[in-house]
Design an enzyme around this catalytic site. Structure first.
Site, PDB file in Angstrom:
ATOM      1  N   CYS A  10      83.715   5.664  40.093  1.00 36.85           N
ATOM      2  CA  CYS A  10      83.301   5.982  38.642  1.00 36.85           C
ATOM      3  C   CYS A  10      82.652   4.637  37.594  1.00 36.85           C
ATOM      4  CB  CYS A  10      85.135   6.407  37.751  1.00 36.85           C
ATOM      5  SG  CYS A  10      85.683   7.974  38.627  1.00 36.85           S
ATOM      6  N   HIS A 104      82.097  11.660  47.965  1.00 37.18           N
ATOM      7  CA  HIS A 104      80.946  10.288  48.377  1.00 37.18           C
ATOM      8  C   HIS A 104      79.989  11.141  49.881  1.00 37.18           C
ATOM      9  CE1 HIS A 104      83.925   7.906  50.007  1.00 37.18           C
ATOM     10  NE2 HIS A 104      83.314   7.643  51.125  1.00 37.18           N
TER      11      HIS A 104
HETATM   12  P1  AMP Z   1      85.021   6.298  53.139  1.00 30.83           P
HETATM   13  O1  AMP Z   1      85.808   5.401  54.214  1.00 30.83           O
HETATM   14  O2  AMP Z   1      84.335   7.569  53.195  1.00 30.83           O
HETATM   15  O3  AMP Z   1      85.773   6.472  51.895  1.00 30.83           O
HETATM   16  O4  AMP Z   1      83.865   5.090  52.267  1.00 30.83           O
HETATM   17  C1  AMP Z   1      84.231   4.372  51.973  1.00 30.83           C
HETATM   18  C2  AMP Z   1      83.020   3.581  51.881  1.00 30.83           C
HETATM   19  O5  AMP Z   1      82.635   2.611  50.762  1.00 30.83           O
HETATM   20  C3  AMP Z   1      83.470   2.229  52.711  1.00 30.83           C
HETATM   21  O6  AMP Z   1      82.054   2.928  53.635  1.00 30.83           O
HETATM   22  C4  AMP Z   1      83.197   1.394  52.127  1.00 30.83           C
HETATM   23  O7  AMP Z   1      82.643  -0.210  52.511  1.00 30.83           O
HETATM   24  C5  AMP Z   1      82.226   0.958  50.818  1.00 30.83           C
HETATM   25  N1  AMP Z   1      82.771   0.608  49.923  1.00 30.83           N
HETATM   26  C6  AMP Z   1      83.696   0.501  49.021  1.00 30.83           C
HETATM   27  N2  AMP Z   1      83.775  -0.135  47.359  1.00 30.83           N
HETATM   28  C7  AMP Z   1      82.337  -0.535  47.646  1.00 30.83           C
HETATM   29  C8  AMP Z   1      81.686  -1.308  46.128  1.00 30.83           C
HETATM   30  N3  AMP Z   1      82.058  -1.237  45.003  1.00 30.83           N
HETATM   31  N4  AMP Z   1      80.263  -0.764  47.002  1.00 30.83           N
HETATM   32  C9  AMP Z   1      79.304  -0.300  47.651  1.00 30.83           C
HETATM   33  N5  AMP Z   1      80.385   0.159  48.626  1.00 30.83           N
HETATM   34  C10 AMP Z   1      82.100   0.233  48.115  1.00 30.83           C
END
Ligand code: AMP
Length: 118
Positions: A10, A104
């Site tokens: 968000c 996502h």
């Molecule tokens: P999930 O484990 O499917 O919930 O994926 C979450 C993803 O978000 C992971 O691959 C993280 O590396 C990525 N992630 C978390 N924080 C950030 C951020 N601030 N910017 C970009 N990617 C992020």
């Protein structure tokens, strides 16, 4: 359209946290994953705070959001030059490996991926 100040996605959608943004529409923002697992690793994120794809299935405006996610996936795949294919993954809940509680879809590509998912 930030609905949850404690939610990093968000905050990115609201422009309050940094991200390497590759696509934006009214409904969707797409940015590069901080920990890429392939040459292209982009997260497709609805601006609206919904916990996961499971919850999205009965959220208000679900049809438009689902369509917008697919349109975004194709646009990013094309802009990233993934003419040879790519993979879309959405982790849902603890057993699905979800670590960020804002829906996502991971768009992963830029190299041949194993047919095995795990
Ligand atoms: P999930 O484990 O499917 O919930 O994926 C979450 C993803 O978000 C992971 O691959 C993280 O590396 C990525 N992630 C978390 N924080 C950030 C951020 N601030 N910017 C970009 N990617 C992020």
């Amino acid at each position: 359209m930030s609905q949850n100040q404690n939610c990093i996605f968000c905050r990115i959608a609201a422009g309050e946290a940094p991200a390497d943004i590759v696509y934006e529409s009214e409904e969707i923002i797409a940015f590069r994953d901080l920990n890429p697992v392939a040459p292209t690793h982009v997260l497709l994120v609805p601006r609206k705070h919904v916990t996961s794809l499971h919850e999205l299935a009965d959220a208000p405006g679900r049809a438009a959001l689902a369509e917008a996610l697919l349109v975004a996936a194709r646009a990013v795949a094309e802009s990233e030059g993934l003419a040879n294919g790519y993979r879309l993954i959405s982790n849902i809940g603890p057993d699905g490996g979800q670590t960020v509680g804002h829906v996502h879809i991971h768009l992963i590509g830029g190299k041949p991926l194993s047919p095995r998912l795990i």
